[in-house]
Design a protein around this motif. Structure first.
Motif, mmCIF file in Angstrom:
data_model
loop_
_atom_site.group_PDB
_atom_site.id
_atom_site.type_symbol
_atom_site.label_atom_id
_atom_site.label_comp_id
_atom_site.label_asym_id
_atom_site.label_seq_id
_atom_site.Cartn_x
_atom_site.Cartn_y
_atom_site.Cartn_z
ATOM 1 N N ILE A 37 67.746 21.081 72.379
ATOM 2 C CA ILE A 37 67.626 21.910 71.181
ATOM 3 C C ILE A 37 67.792 23.375 71.589
ATOM 4 N N TYR A 38 67.900 24.240 70.615
ATOM 5 C CA TYR A 38 68.025 25.675 70.877
ATOM 6 C C TYR A 38 66.821 26.157 71.682
ATOM 7 N N LYS A 39 67.105 26.939 72.723
ATOM 8 C CA LYS A 39 66.030 27.440 73.580
ATOM 9 C C LYS A 39 66.265 28.933 73.793
ATOM 10 N N ALA A 53 61.438 26.465 62.794
ATOM 11 C CA ALA A 53 61.273 25.087 63.261
ATOM 12 C C ALA A 53 60.523 25.004 64.589
ATOM 13 N N PHE A 54 59.979 26.128 65.046
ATOM 14 C CA PHE A 54 59.367 26.166 66.377
ATOM 15 C C PHE A 54 57.894 26.547 66.311
ATOM 16 N N VAL A 104 59.615 27.752 71.765
ATOM 17 C CA VAL A 104 60.387 26.832 72.599
ATOM 18 C C VAL A 104 60.264 25.392 72.116
ATOM 19 N N HIS A 105 59.047 24.985 71.777
ATOM 20 C CA HIS A 105 58.808 23.605 71.358
ATOM 21 C C HIS A 105 58.850 23.493 69.836
ATOM 22 N N GLY A 134 60.189 21.193 62.722
ATOM 23 C CA GLY A 134 61.249 20.955 63.703
ATOM 24 C C GLY A 134 61.345 19.489 64.083
ATOM 25 N N ALA A 135 60.193 18.827 64.244
ATOM 26 C CA ALA A 135 60.194 17.405 64.581
ATOM 27 C C ALA A 135 60.795 16.577 63.447
ATOM 28 N N GLU A 136 60.468 16.930 62.207
ATOM 29 C CA GLU A 136 61.050 16.246 61.047
ATOM 30 C C GLU A 136 62.569 16.432 61.035
#
Length: 214
Positions: A130-132, A174-175, A180-181, A186-188
């Motif tokens: 994912i984007y970091k 979404a983070f 970062v996580h 974001g999980a959805e």
């Protein structure tokens, strides 16, 4: 049976994916198993020079690949990263003209997927990170290695969803606070991307079977 292999960015979405599948097919039809360990991109699961499985692989991943019922395919959903594959985690593919880095990354993904197949996976669907925000553009460039691998049309290895683009588009919403996580949203988002790719994959398999002479 679906086995999710990844690390801390995948802690939440497998359970959400299971719920989506249950709503579609009913409970106890498709099982989603998590084989996860924080801080372990591909180089933490397997030695990319020798192919030797590391401790997280033998203790966490390989047991989850065991097909207890014996009559259902094992599909690995690999949400992985090339961090650490080039040495320090901050080193990665520099861009579209970094042919050496792209080729090495594709070889690493191939070695990893082959090891999964050797240890019980019937098919492997691979997505990159994912984007970091702190490690861009190297993280986004991991998809270039996956592109190179897919061009080789490897048997039983398929492209998973593009998770980098939607998470970048929804940064930082979404983070979690660390940036970062993924948070719950974001999980959805990630679970929905995997769900849609799995549906499309199943449709393609069904179409292929219908075209195959009996």
């Amino acid at each position: 049976m679906l086995v999710v292999n990844g690390y801390s960015t995948s802690f939440r979405w497998p359970g959400i994916l299971q719920q989506k599948i249950n709503r579609l097919l009913g409970p106890n039809v498709v099982e989603v198993r998590s084989a996860l360990k924080g801080g372990t991109p591909i180089s933490g699961w397997i030695d990319l020079e020798t192919g030797q499985r590391r401790k997280p692989w033998t203790q966490i991943l390989k047991p989850k690949l065991r097909n207890d019922k014996g009559n259902r395919p094992v599909i690995v959903l690999a949400q992985q990263s090339l961090q650490g594959a080039f040495g320090r985690r901050s080193i990665g593919i520099r861009g579209a003209n970094d042919y050496r880095g792209i080729d090495f990354g594709a070889e690493a993904l191939q070695l990893y997927a082959n090891a999964l197949q050797e240890d019980g996976a019937d098919e492997v669907l691979i997505s990159t990170h994912i984007y970091k925000h702190p490690m861009e553009p190297e993280i986004g460039n991991e998809s270039l290695a996956l592109d190179a691998l897919m061009q080789q049309k490897p048997l039983g290895i398929h492209r998973g969803p593009d998770l980098w683009k939607p998470t970048k588009q929804n940064y930082p919403r979404a983070f979690a606070r660390d940036g970062v996580h993924p948070n719950q949203f974001g999980a959805e988002l990630m679970a929905q991307q995997w769900f849609e790719v799995l549906l499309q994959h199943q449709l393609e398999l069904s179409a292929k079977k219908s075209r195959t002479p009996q």
